[in-house]
Design an enzyme around this catalytic site. Sequence first.
Site, PDB file in Angstrom:
ATOM      1  N   PHE A 181     -19.590 -64.934 -64.424  1.00  0.00           N
ATOM      2  CA  PHE A 181     -20.497 -63.783 -64.417  1.00  0.00           C
ATOM      3  C   PHE A 181     -21.499 -63.961 -65.563  1.00  0.00           C
ATOM      4  CE2 PHE A 181     -21.741 -59.363 -64.852  1.00  0.00           C
ATOM      5  CZ  PHE A 181     -21.823 -58.970 -63.521  1.00  0.00           C
ATOM      6  N   ASP A 214     -11.482 -63.996 -68.623  1.00  0.00           N
ATOM      7  CA  ASP A 214     -12.066 -62.728 -68.172  1.00  0.00           C
ATOM      8  C   ASP A 214     -11.308 -62.345 -66.895  1.00  0.00           C
ATOM      9  OD1 ASP A 214     -13.558 -60.808 -66.815  1.00  0.00           O
ATOM     10  OD2 ASP A 214     -15.497 -61.697 -67.311  1.00  0.00           O
ATOM     11  N   TYR A 224     -12.664 -50.684 -63.928  1.00  0.00           N
ATOM     12  CA  TYR A 224     -13.357 -49.926 -62.862  1.00  0.00           C
ATOM     13  C   TYR A 224     -13.291 -50.595 -61.496  1.00  0.00           C
ATOM     14  CZ  TYR A 224     -17.169 -52.816 -64.901  1.00  0.00           C
ATOM     15  OH  TYR A 224     -17.919 -53.825 -65.439  1.00  0.00           O
ATOM     16  N   LYS A 225     -12.741 -51.813 -61.422  1.00  0.00           N
ATOM     17  CA  LYS A 225     -12.669 -52.485 -60.114  1.00  0.00           C
ATOM     18  C   LYS A 225     -11.320 -52.128 -59.465  1.00  0.00           C
ATOM     19  CE  LYS A 225     -15.519 -56.310 -61.865  1.00  0.00           C
ATOM     20  NZ  LYS A 225     -16.792 -56.065 -61.205  1.00  0.00           N
ATOM     21  N   ARG A 253     -19.832 -59.702 -50.064  1.00  0.00           N
ATOM     22  CA  ARG A 253     -18.445 -59.632 -50.556  1.00  0.00           C
ATOM     23  C   ARG A 253     -17.711 -58.496 -49.850  1.00  0.00           C
ATOM     24  NH1 ARG A 253     -18.648 -59.627 -57.035  1.00  0.00           N
ATOM     25  NH2 ARG A 253     -19.775 -57.690 -56.639  1.00  0.00           N
TER      26      ARG A 253
END
Length: 428
Positions: A130, A211, A236-237, A388
Amino acid sequence: MESGKLSEDYALQLDARDPLAPFKHRFHHIDGAIYMDGNSLGLMCREAEESLMRVVEEWRTLGIGGWTQAKVPWISFAEELGRLTEPLVGAEPGEVVATGGTTINLHALVATFYNPQGERRRILADELNFPSDLYALASQIALRGGDPWEDLVLVRSRDGHTIEEDDVVEAMDQDVQLALLPSVYYRSGQLLDMERLTREAHERGITIGFDLGHSVGVVPHRLHQWGVDFAFWCNYKYVNGGPGSIGGLYVHQKHWGRRPGLAGWFGNDRSTMFDMRLEFQPAGDASAWQIGTTHILSAAPVEGSLRLINEAGIERIREKSKAITSYLIELVDGLLPEEEYGFHVVTPRDPERRGGHVGVSHPDGWRVNQALIARGVVPDFRPPNIIRLAPVPLYTSYHDVWRTVHHMKAIIDRGEHLSFSKEKPTVT
Ligand SMILES: Cc1ncc(COP(=O)(O)O)c(C=O)c1O
Protein backbone atom coordinates in the site's frame (compact mmCIF):
# COMPACT_ATOMS: atom_id res chain seq x y z
CA MET A 1 -30.67 -22.71 -15.37
CA GLU A 2 -27.37 -23.79 -13.88
CA SER A 3 -27.01 -27.16 -12.25
CA GLY A 4 -24.78 -28.69 -9.61
CA LYS A 5 -22.27 -26.44 -7.91
CA LEU A 6 -23.21 -23.44 -10.03
CA SER A 7 -26.88 -23.53 -9.09
CA GLU A 8 -28.74 -21.22 -6.74
CA ASP A 9 -29.89 -24.26 -4.78
CA TYR A 10 -26.32 -25.22 -4.07
CA ALA A 11 -25.59 -21.72 -2.71
CA LEU A 12 -28.59 -22.03 -0.40
CA GLN A 13 -27.42 -25.47 0.75
CA LEU A 14 -24.00 -24.04 1.60
CA ASP A 15 -25.68 -21.34 3.69
CA ALA A 16 -27.82 -23.92 5.47
CA ARG A 17 -24.70 -25.81 6.60
CA ASP A 18 -22.65 -22.69 7.47
CA PRO A 19 -21.99 -22.56 11.25
CA LEU A 20 -21.34 -18.80 11.01
CA ALA A 21 -24.59 -18.02 9.17
CA PRO A 22 -26.39 -16.77 12.35
CA PHE A 23 -23.79 -14.00 12.74
CA LYS A 24 -25.15 -12.22 9.65
CA HIS A 25 -28.10 -11.05 11.76
CA ARG A 26 -25.80 -9.45 14.30
CA PHE A 27 -24.89 -6.80 11.70
CA HIS A 28 -26.66 -3.79 10.28
CA HIS A 29 -27.04 -4.23 6.55
CA ILE A 30 -27.49 -1.56 3.93
CA ASP A 31 -30.98 -1.77 2.51
CA GLY A 32 -31.09 -3.58 -0.79
CA ALA A 33 -27.31 -3.91 -1.04
CA ILE A 34 -24.97 -6.88 -1.28
CA TYR A 35 -22.00 -5.58 0.68
CA MET A 36 -18.71 -6.90 -0.70
CA ASP A 37 -16.43 -4.13 0.55
CA GLY A 38 -15.55 -5.25 4.08
CA ASN A 39 -11.89 -5.20 3.01
CA SER A 40 -12.18 -1.40 2.97
CA LEU A 41 -14.75 -0.70 5.66
CA GLY A 42 -16.51 -3.41 7.63
CA LEU A 43 -20.21 -3.17 8.41
CA MET A 44 -21.43 -2.18 11.88
CA CYS A 45 -22.37 -5.02 14.20
CA ARG A 46 -24.85 -4.50 17.02
CA GLU A 47 -22.13 -5.12 19.62
CA ALA A 48 -20.00 -2.30 18.16
CA GLU A 49 -22.99 0.01 18.20
CA GLU A 50 -23.68 -0.91 21.83
CA SER A 51 -20.13 -0.34 23.08
CA LEU A 52 -20.01 2.96 21.20
CA MET A 53 -23.33 4.12 22.65
CA ARG A 54 -22.27 3.01 26.13
CA VAL A 55 -19.16 5.18 25.95
CA VAL A 56 -21.17 8.13 24.63
CA GLU A 57 -23.49 7.70 27.61
CA GLU A 58 -20.52 7.47 30.00
CA TRP A 59 -19.18 10.72 28.60
CA ARG A 60 -22.61 12.31 29.11
CA THR A 61 -23.01 11.09 32.69
CA LEU A 62 -19.45 10.82 34.02
CA GLY A 63 -17.54 13.54 32.20
CA ILE A 64 -13.90 13.31 33.15
CA GLY A 65 -14.81 10.56 35.62
CA GLY A 66 -14.99 8.19 32.66
CA TRP A 67 -11.21 7.88 32.70
CA THR A 68 -11.45 5.88 35.92
CA GLN A 69 -15.13 5.01 36.46
CA ALA A 70 -16.35 3.88 33.04
CA LYS A 71 -17.19 0.20 32.62
CA VAL A 72 -13.90 -0.18 30.81
CA PRO A 73 -11.99 2.74 32.35
CA TRP A 74 -10.78 4.92 29.50
CA ILE A 75 -7.29 5.09 30.96
CA SER A 76 -6.85 1.38 30.24
CA PHE A 77 -9.13 1.12 27.19
CA ALA A 78 -6.18 0.72 24.81
CA GLU A 79 -4.80 -2.19 26.84
CA GLU A 80 -8.23 -3.84 27.10
CA LEU A 81 -8.58 -3.72 23.31
CA GLY A 82 -5.05 -5.14 23.15
CA ARG A 83 -6.15 -8.11 25.27
CA LEU A 84 -9.17 -8.68 23.03
CA THR A 85 -6.92 -8.59 19.95
CA GLU A 86 -4.33 -11.08 21.23
CA PRO A 87 -6.20 -14.17 19.92
CA LEU A 88 -6.49 -12.60 16.46
CA VAL A 89 -2.77 -12.03 16.04
CA GLY A 90 -1.35 -14.80 18.21
CA ALA A 91 0.21 -12.53 20.81
CA GLU A 92 1.18 -13.04 24.42
CA PRO A 93 -0.32 -10.75 27.10
CA GLY A 94 1.09 -7.24 26.86
CA GLU A 95 2.29 -7.54 23.26
CA VAL A 96 -0.68 -5.68 21.73
CA VAL A 97 -2.13 -2.25 22.31
CA ALA A 98 -4.79 -0.28 20.43
CA THR A 99 -3.51 3.10 19.38
CA GLY A 100 -3.02 5.47 16.46
CA GLY A 101 -3.74 4.23 12.96
CA THR A 102 -1.96 2.12 10.38
CA THR A 103 0.47 4.68 8.99
CA ILE A 104 0.96 6.38 12.36
CA ASN A 105 1.82 3.07 14.00
CA LEU A 106 4.20 2.26 11.17
CA HIS A 107 6.01 5.53 11.92
CA ALA A 108 6.12 4.82 15.66
CA LEU A 109 7.55 1.34 15.12
CA VAL A 110 9.95 2.06 12.27
CA ALA A 111 11.26 5.06 14.22
CA THR A 112 12.18 2.48 16.86
CA PHE A 113 13.35 -0.47 14.82
CA TYR A 114 15.13 1.26 11.94
CA ASN A 115 18.73 1.63 13.05
CA PRO A 116 20.89 2.34 10.01
CA GLN A 117 24.52 1.65 10.79
CA GLY A 118 27.46 1.65 8.41
CA GLU A 119 26.70 -0.52 5.39
CA ARG A 120 23.58 -1.94 6.98
CA ARG A 121 21.21 0.90 6.29
CA ARG A 122 18.59 -0.34 3.86
CA ILE A 123 14.92 -1.04 4.34
CA LEU A 124 13.45 -3.90 2.31
CA ALA A 125 9.86 -3.53 1.09
CA ASP A 126 8.10 -4.34 -2.18
CA GLU A 127 6.46 -2.54 -5.05
CA LEU A 128 2.96 -3.88 -4.40
CA ASN A 129 2.57 -2.66 -0.83
CA PHE A 130 0.00 0.00 0.00
CA PRO A 131 1.59 3.31 -1.08
CA SER A 132 1.14 4.97 2.33
CA ASP A 133 3.62 2.45 3.81
CA LEU A 134 6.19 3.28 1.15
CA TYR A 135 5.74 7.04 1.64
CA ALA A 136 6.25 6.55 5.37
CA LEU A 137 9.34 4.37 4.90
CA ALA A 138 10.90 6.87 2.50
CA SER A 139 10.31 9.69 4.99
CA GLN A 140 11.84 7.64 7.84
CA ILE A 141 14.96 7.08 5.74
CA ALA A 142 15.17 10.80 4.91
CA LEU A 143 14.77 11.69 8.61
CA ARG A 144 17.89 9.62 9.35
CA GLY A 145 19.82 11.47 6.68
CA GLY A 146 19.54 8.64 4.12
CA ASP A 147 18.52 8.72 0.47
CA PRO A 148 15.21 6.91 -0.08
CA TRP A 149 16.15 6.15 -3.69
CA GLU A 150 19.21 4.29 -2.43
CA ASP A 151 18.09 2.90 0.89
CA LEU A 152 14.54 1.75 0.18
CA VAL A 153 14.81 -1.52 -1.74
CA LEU A 154 11.61 -2.68 -3.42
CA VAL A 155 11.16 -6.32 -4.38
CA ARG A 156 9.57 -6.46 -7.83
CA SER A 157 6.54 -8.51 -8.76
CA ARG A 158 6.95 -11.05 -11.54
CA ASP A 159 3.32 -10.88 -12.67
CA GLY A 160 2.17 -7.45 -11.45
CA HIS A 161 -0.11 -9.00 -8.83
CA THR A 162 1.90 -11.14 -6.46
CA ILE A 163 5.31 -11.24 -4.80
CA GLU A 164 7.33 -14.45 -4.63
CA GLU A 165 8.69 -15.16 -1.15
CA ASP A 166 11.85 -16.48 -2.84
CA ASP A 167 12.44 -13.05 -4.37
CA VAL A 168 12.04 -11.39 -0.96
CA VAL A 169 14.53 -13.80 0.59
CA GLU A 170 16.95 -13.24 -2.26
CA ALA A 171 16.81 -9.49 -1.63
CA MET A 172 17.63 -9.92 2.07
CA ASP A 173 21.30 -9.07 1.72
CA GLN A 174 23.86 -7.63 4.08
CA ASP A 175 22.85 -4.02 3.43
CA VAL A 176 19.34 -4.64 4.73
CA GLN A 177 18.67 -3.74 8.35
CA LEU A 178 14.86 -3.81 8.37
CA ALA A 179 12.19 -5.55 6.27
CA LEU A 180 8.61 -4.36 6.18
CA LEU A 181 5.96 -6.23 4.23
CA PRO A 182 2.19 -6.60 4.20
CA SER A 183 0.57 -9.82 5.36
CA VAL A 184 -1.97 -9.65 2.54
CA TYR A 185 -1.69 -7.54 -0.63
CA TYR A 186 -4.39 -4.94 -0.92
CA ARG A 187 -5.08 -5.58 -4.60
CA SER A 188 -4.53 -9.27 -5.31
CA GLY A 189 -5.30 -10.54 -1.80
CA GLN A 190 -2.13 -12.70 -1.79
CA LEU A 191 -1.17 -13.85 1.73
CA LEU A 192 2.57 -13.94 2.40
CA ASP A 193 4.22 -16.73 4.36
CA MET A 194 5.07 -14.58 7.38
CA GLU A 195 6.58 -17.45 9.33
CA ARG A 196 9.10 -18.29 6.62
CA LEU A 197 9.97 -14.65 5.93
CA THR A 198 10.54 -14.00 9.63
CA ARG A 199 12.83 -17.02 9.91
CA GLU A 200 14.80 -16.05 6.81
CA ALA A 201 15.11 -12.42 7.97
CA HIS A 202 16.36 -13.41 11.40
CA GLU A 203 18.90 -15.86 9.98
CA ARG A 204 20.40 -12.83 8.22
CA GLY A 205 20.23 -10.51 11.22
CA ILE A 206 17.35 -8.48 9.75
CA THR A 207 14.53 -7.07 11.88
CA ILE A 208 11.10 -7.72 10.34
CA GLY A 209 7.66 -6.17 10.71
CA PHE A 210 4.31 -6.65 8.98
CA ASP A 211 1.35 -4.47 8.03
CA LEU A 212 -1.63 -6.66 8.98
CA GLY A 213 -4.32 -4.28 7.67
CA HIS A 214 -5.77 -6.87 5.30
CA SER A 215 -5.44 -9.91 7.52
CA VAL A 216 -6.40 -8.94 11.06
CA GLY A 217 -9.89 -10.25 11.81
CA VAL A 218 -9.97 -12.70 8.91
CA VAL A 219 -6.66 -14.64 8.99
CA PRO A 220 -5.19 -16.12 12.18
CA HIS A 221 -1.58 -15.21 12.98
CA ARG A 222 1.07 -16.63 15.33
CA LEU A 223 3.15 -13.50 15.69
CA HIS A 224 4.72 -14.45 19.00
CA GLN A 225 5.53 -18.00 17.99
CA TRP A 226 6.95 -16.91 14.63
CA GLY A 227 9.10 -14.34 16.45
CA VAL A 228 7.86 -11.40 14.34
CA ASP A 229 9.52 -8.26 15.73
CA PHE A 230 6.62 -5.87 15.28
CA ALA A 231 3.32 -5.43 13.44
CA PHE A 232 0.56 -2.85 13.05
CA TRP A 233 -2.92 -2.64 11.53
CA CYS A 234 -6.20 -0.80 11.29
CA ASN A 235 -9.46 -1.94 12.86
CA TYR A 236 -11.84 -0.60 10.24
CA LYS A 237 -11.66 -3.46 7.72
CA TYR A 238 -12.34 -7.02 8.94
CA VAL A 239 -12.46 -5.93 12.58
CA ASN A 240 -15.53 -3.80 11.78
CA GLY A 241 -14.51 -1.02 14.19
CA GLY A 242 -15.91 1.84 12.14
CA PRO A 243 -14.52 4.52 9.80
CA GLY A 244 -11.14 5.79 10.95
CA SER A 245 -11.30 3.70 14.11
CA ILE A 246 -8.24 3.35 16.32
CA GLY A 247 -5.52 1.03 15.00
CA GLY A 248 -3.39 -1.57 16.73
CA LEU A 249 0.23 -2.52 17.15
CA TYR A 250 2.25 -5.49 18.34
CA VAL A 251 5.76 -5.54 19.76
CA HIS A 252 7.35 -8.91 20.56
CA GLN A 253 8.18 -9.42 24.21
CA LYS A 254 11.91 -9.66 23.40
CA HIS A 255 11.85 -5.94 22.52
CA TRP A 256 10.06 -4.66 25.59
CA GLY A 257 12.08 -2.12 27.46
CA ARG A 258 13.50 -0.61 24.27
CA ARG A 259 12.93 3.11 24.10
CA PRO A 260 10.23 4.00 21.58
CA GLY A 261 11.48 6.17 18.73
CA LEU A 262 8.47 8.48 19.05
CA ALA A 263 7.76 8.90 22.74
CA GLY A 264 4.68 10.46 24.34
CA TRP A 265 3.02 10.49 27.74
CA PHE A 266 0.54 7.68 26.99
CA GLY A 267 3.54 5.40 26.52
CA ASN A 268 4.72 6.21 30.02
CA ASP A 269 4.37 3.65 32.79
CA ARG A 270 0.84 4.23 34.13
CA SER A 271 2.01 4.20 37.75
CA THR A 272 4.07 7.37 37.25
CA MET A 273 2.27 8.94 34.31
CA PHE A 274 0.45 11.52 36.40
CA ASP A 275 3.52 12.41 38.45
CA MET A 276 4.32 14.59 35.46
CA ARG A 277 8.03 13.92 35.71
CA LEU A 278 10.29 15.55 33.20
CA GLU A 279 11.82 12.24 32.23
CA PHE A 280 9.91 9.66 30.17
CA GLN A 281 9.61 6.28 31.85
CA PRO A 282 8.36 3.84 29.18
CA ALA A 283 5.78 1.20 30.08
CA GLY A 284 7.27 -2.27 30.37
CA ASP A 285 5.35 -3.76 27.43
CA ALA A 286 3.88 -2.78 24.03
CA SER A 287 1.92 0.00 25.76
CA ALA A 288 5.13 2.03 25.58
CA TRP A 289 4.51 2.59 21.85
CA GLN A 290 1.40 4.69 22.44
CA ILE A 291 2.02 8.37 21.96
CA GLY A 292 -0.94 10.53 23.00
CA THR A 293 -4.39 10.24 24.59
CA THR A 294 -6.42 7.22 23.48
CA HIS A 295 -9.05 8.22 20.89
CA ILE A 296 -11.83 6.90 23.07
CA LEU A 297 -14.72 7.55 20.69
CA SER A 298 -13.01 5.73 17.84
CA ALA A 299 -11.88 2.97 20.19
CA ALA A 300 -15.33 2.39 21.68
CA PRO A 301 -16.93 0.45 18.79
CA VAL A 302 -13.84 -1.73 18.43
CA GLU A 303 -14.53 -3.23 21.85
CA GLY A 304 -17.92 -4.65 20.81
CA SER A 305 -16.70 -5.77 17.42
CA LEU A 306 -13.70 -7.63 18.90
CA ARG A 307 -15.95 -9.40 21.38
CA LEU A 308 -18.12 -10.59 18.49
CA ILE A 309 -15.11 -11.82 16.50
CA ASN A 310 -13.81 -13.72 19.53
CA GLU A 311 -17.24 -15.27 20.04
CA ALA A 312 -17.20 -16.53 16.44
CA GLY A 313 -13.54 -17.60 16.74
CA ILE A 314 -10.81 -16.59 14.31
CA GLU A 315 -10.20 -20.20 13.20
CA ARG A 316 -13.83 -20.66 12.18
CA ILE A 317 -13.76 -17.29 10.44
CA ARG A 318 -10.70 -18.39 8.45
CA GLU A 319 -12.30 -21.73 7.52
CA LYS A 320 -15.33 -19.96 6.07
CA SER A 321 -13.19 -17.30 4.44
CA LYS A 322 -11.20 -19.93 2.53
CA ALA A 323 -14.37 -21.78 1.55
CA ILE A 324 -16.35 -18.73 0.43
CA THR A 325 -13.48 -17.15 -1.54
CA SER A 326 -12.91 -20.55 -3.24
CA TYR A 327 -16.63 -20.64 -4.03
CA LEU A 328 -16.46 -17.14 -5.53
CA ILE A 329 -13.51 -18.12 -7.72
CA GLU A 330 -15.29 -21.33 -8.83
CA LEU A 331 -18.35 -19.32 -9.85
CA VAL A 332 -16.26 -16.80 -11.82
CA ASP A 333 -14.50 -19.69 -13.56
CA GLY A 334 -17.72 -21.58 -14.20
CA LEU A 335 -20.03 -18.75 -15.23
CA LEU A 336 -17.73 -16.12 -16.70
CA PRO A 337 -15.25 -17.74 -19.11
CA GLU A 338 -12.44 -15.23 -19.61
CA GLU A 339 -12.51 -15.27 -23.45
CA GLU A 340 -16.17 -14.31 -23.41
CA TYR A 341 -16.46 -12.08 -20.33
CA GLY A 342 -12.96 -10.65 -19.85
CA PHE A 343 -12.75 -11.30 -16.09
CA HIS A 344 -9.51 -12.69 -14.73
CA VAL A 345 -8.94 -13.75 -11.11
CA VAL A 346 -5.64 -12.22 -9.94
CA THR A 347 -5.80 -13.78 -6.46
CA PRO A 348 -3.80 -16.96 -5.78
CA ARG A 349 -5.95 -20.05 -6.29
CA ASP A 350 -4.41 -21.87 -3.35
CA PRO A 351 -6.62 -20.83 -0.39
CA GLU A 352 -3.59 -20.99 1.91
CA ARG A 353 -2.00 -18.21 -0.12
CA ARG A 354 -4.83 -15.70 0.06
CA GLY A 355 -6.53 -13.46 2.59
CA GLY A 356 -10.18 -12.44 2.74
CA HIS A 357 -10.86 -10.88 -0.64
CA VAL A 358 -10.68 -11.83 -4.27
CA GLY A 359 -9.32 -9.46 -6.92
CA VAL A 360 -10.83 -9.77 -10.38
CA SER A 361 -9.39 -7.78 -13.26
CA HIS A 362 -11.37 -6.67 -16.28
CA PRO A 363 -10.15 -4.49 -19.18
CA ASP A 364 -13.09 -2.17 -18.45
CA GLY A 365 -12.94 -2.72 -14.68
CA TRP A 366 -13.85 0.81 -13.63
CA ARG A 367 -17.07 0.84 -15.66
CA VAL A 368 -18.02 -2.70 -14.60
CA ASN A 369 -17.49 -1.62 -10.99
CA GLN A 370 -19.92 1.28 -11.48
CA ALA A 371 -22.45 -1.02 -13.12
CA LEU A 372 -22.22 -3.37 -10.11
CA ILE A 373 -22.92 -0.47 -7.77
CA ALA A 374 -25.93 0.50 -9.89
CA ARG A 375 -27.22 -3.05 -9.40
CA GLY A 376 -26.88 -2.82 -5.62
CA VAL A 377 -23.56 -4.63 -5.19
CA VAL A 378 -20.91 -2.78 -3.17
CA PRO A 379 -17.45 -3.81 -4.43
CA ASP A 380 -14.46 -1.51 -4.73
CA PHE A 381 -11.97 -0.70 -7.39
CA ARG A 382 -8.21 -0.32 -7.38
CA PRO A 383 -6.24 0.83 -10.41
CA PRO A 384 -5.40 -0.14 -13.02
CA ASN A 385 -8.34 -2.51 -13.46
CA ILE A 386 -9.01 -4.56 -10.32
CA ILE A 387 -12.46 -5.06 -8.82
CA ARG A 388 -12.13 -6.26 -5.23
CA LEU A 389 -14.81 -8.52 -3.79
CA ALA A 390 -14.70 -9.40 -0.10
CA PRO A 391 -17.14 -12.04 1.09
CA VAL A 392 -16.75 -11.37 4.81
CA PRO A 393 -17.33 -14.60 6.77
CA LEU A 394 -19.41 -13.01 9.52
CA TYR A 395 -21.94 -11.27 7.30
CA THR A 396 -21.71 -12.47 3.69
CA SER A 397 -23.71 -15.51 2.65
CA TYR A 398 -22.93 -17.94 -0.14
CA HIS A 399 -26.14 -16.75 -1.76
CA ASP A 400 -24.80 -13.16 -1.71
CA VAL A 401 -21.77 -14.41 -3.62
CA TRP A 402 -23.92 -16.32 -6.09
CA ARG A 403 -26.00 -13.20 -6.73
CA THR A 404 -22.90 -11.02 -7.12
CA VAL A 405 -21.44 -13.26 -9.82
CA HIS A 406 -24.80 -13.29 -11.60
CA HIS A 407 -24.82 -9.49 -11.55
CA MET A 408 -21.36 -9.53 -13.13
CA LYS A 409 -22.63 -11.87 -15.81
CA ALA A 410 -25.75 -9.83 -16.53
CA ILE A 411 -23.73 -6.60 -16.82
CA ILE A 412 -21.50 -8.04 -19.55
CA ASP A 413 -24.35 -9.94 -21.28
CA ARG A 414 -26.33 -6.71 -21.54
CA GLY A 415 -23.41 -4.32 -22.04
CA GLU A 416 -24.67 -2.26 -19.07
CA HIS A 417 -21.18 -1.05 -18.16
CA LEU A 418 -20.81 0.69 -21.51
CA SER A 419 -23.18 3.45 -20.45
CA PHE A 420 -20.93 4.51 -17.52
CA SER A 421 -18.24 7.15 -17.62
CA LYS A 422 -14.56 6.28 -17.80
CA GLU A 423 -13.78 9.26 -15.54
CA LYS A 424 -12.87 8.50 -11.92
CA PRO A 425 -13.85 10.63 -8.94
CA THR A 426 -11.25 11.40 -6.25
CA VAL A 427 -12.40 8.67 -3.83
CA THR A 428 -12.76 5.17 -5.22
C1 LIG B 1 -2.41 -2.32 3.76
C2 LIG B 1 -2.69 -0.90 4.14
N1 LIG B 1 -1.72 -0.19 4.76
C3 LIG B 1 -1.92 1.09 5.13
C4 LIG B 1 -3.12 1.72 4.89
C5 LIG B 1 -3.30 3.14 5.33
O1 LIG B 1 -4.08 3.11 6.47
P1 LIG B 1 -4.34 4.37 7.44
O2 LIG B 1 -5.10 5.36 6.65
O3 LIG B 1 -5.16 3.75 8.54
O4 LIG B 1 -3.03 4.89 7.90
C6 LIG B 1 -4.16 1.01 4.27
C7 LIG B 1 -5.47 1.66 4.03
O5 LIG B 1 -6.41 1.10 3.55
C8 LIG B 1 -3.94 -0.32 3.88
O6 LIG B 1 -4.87 -1.04 3.26
